[in-house]
Design a protein around this motif. Structure first.
Motif, PDB file in Angstrom:
ATOM      1  N   LEU A  71       0.163  71.738  55.903  1.00  0.00           N
ATOM      2  CA  LEU A  71       0.350  71.351  57.300  1.00  0.00           C
ATOM      3  C   LEU A  71       0.028  69.879  57.520  1.00  0.00           C
ATOM      4  O   LEU A  71       0.718  69.192  58.283  1.00  0.00           O
ATOM      5  CB  LEU A  71      -0.501  72.237  58.207  1.00  0.00           C
ATOM      6  N   GLU A  72      -1.012  69.388  56.861  1.00  0.00           N
ATOM      7  CA  GLU A  72      -1.356  67.971  56.996  1.00  0.00           C
ATOM      8  C   GLU A  72      -0.233  67.080  56.472  1.00  0.00           C
ATOM      9  O   GLU A  72       0.104  66.066  57.084  1.00  0.00           O
ATOM     10  CB  GLU A  72      -2.671  67.671  56.283  1.00  0.00           C
ATOM     11  N   ARG A  73       0.374  67.462  55.354  1.00  0.00           N
ATOM     12  CA  ARG A  73       1.513  66.704  54.819  1.00  0.00           C
ATOM     13  C   ARG A  73       2.675  66.709  55.805  1.00  0.00           C
ATOM     14  O   ARG A  73       3.302  65.681  56.055  1.00  0.00           O
ATOM     15  CB  ARG A  73       1.969  67.322  53.498  1.00  0.00           C
ATOM     16  N   TRP A  74       2.987  67.876  56.336  1.00  0.00           N
ATOM     17  CA  TRP A  74       4.126  67.993  57.253  1.00  0.00           C
ATOM     18  C   TRP A  74       3.869  67.318  58.584  1.00  0.00           C
ATOM     19  O   TRP A  74       4.812  66.870  59.236  1.00  0.00           O
ATOM     20  CB  TRP A  74       4.479  69.457  57.472  1.00  0.00           C
ATOM     21  N   HIS A  75       2.615  67.234  59.000  1.00  0.00           N
ATOM     22  CA  HIS A  75       2.319  66.557  60.264  1.00  0.00           C
ATOM     23  C   HIS A  75       2.714  65.088  60.169  1.00  0.00           C
ATOM     24  O   HIS A  75       3.231  64.523  61.123  1.00  0.00           O
ATOM     25  CB  HIS A  75       0.842  66.702  60.637  1.00  0.00           C
ATOM     26  N   SER A  76       2.490  64.475  59.005  1.00  0.00           N
ATOM     27  CA  SER A  76       2.865  63.073  58.847  1.00  0.00           C
ATOM     28  C   SER A  76       4.360  62.909  58.559  1.00  0.00           C
ATOM     29  O   SER A  76       4.911  61.839  58.771  1.00  0.00           O
ATOM     30  CB  SER A  76       2.037  62.409  57.751  1.00  0.00           C
ATOM     31  N   ASN A  77       5.012  63.970  58.092  1.00  0.00           N
ATOM     32  CA  ASN A  77       6.448  63.897  57.796  1.00  0.00           C
ATOM     33  C   ASN A  77       7.110  65.253  58.070  1.00  0.00           C
ATOM     34  O   ASN A  77       7.464  65.971  57.131  1.00  0.00           O
ATOM     35  CB  ASN A  77       6.673  63.475  56.333  1.00  0.00           C
ATOM     36  N   PRO A  78       7.301  65.605  59.339  1.00  0.00           N
ATOM     37  CA  PRO A  78       7.894  66.923  59.657  1.00  0.00           C
ATOM     38  C   PRO A  78       9.331  67.080  59.162  1.00  0.00           C
ATOM     39  O   PRO A  78       9.814  68.190  59.025  1.00  0.00           O
ATOM     40  CB  PRO A  78       7.803  67.005  61.175  1.00  0.00           C
ATOM     41  N   HIS A  79       9.996  65.973  58.854  1.00  0.00           N
ATOM     42  CA  HIS A  79      11.388  66.068  58.377  1.00  0.00           C
ATOM     43  C   HIS A  79      11.460  66.532  56.925  1.00  0.00           C
ATOM     44  O   HIS A  79      12.553  66.757  56.402  1.00  0.00           O
ATOM     45  CB  HIS A  79      12.097  64.722  58.551  1.00  0.00           C
TER      46      HIS A  79
END
Length: 90
Positions: free
Chosen positions: A76-84
């Motif tokens: 989730l932390e990774r996707w928060h910075s890059n949701p695409h």
């Protein structure tokens, strides 16, 4: 094969095995109960606010309320910075 459309990030969390349960407000059709199904990531854009809320909850004493395993936090932390980075239906 039957498929269940689920919005991101939930679809990927299920496929990664860190979201072991999917809750719906209606029962699954009898014909597919106990059967394998495909998980289809819906086309709805990922909402950073939803990811942020999950991160906050996973870091708190209320982590149980997410129905997610602790390993979901790094994802989730990774996707928060890059949701695409999450796949969506086209």
């Amino acid at each position: 094969m039957k498929a269940l459309t689920i919005w991101q990030p939930w679809a990927t969390l299920i496929m990664a095995g860190v979201k072991p349960y999917e809750f719906r407000g209606w029962p699954a059709p009898v014909a597919i109960r106990g059967q394998r199904i495909a998980i289809h990531a819906g086309a709805r854009p990922v909402k950073k606010a939803e990811i942020a809320d999950l991160i906050i909850r996973l870091r708190s004493a209320e982590a149980w309320s997410t129905a997610l395993k602790p390993e979901a936090l790094a994802m989730l932390e990774r996707w928060h910075s890059n949701p695409h980075a999450l796949p969506l239906a086209s």
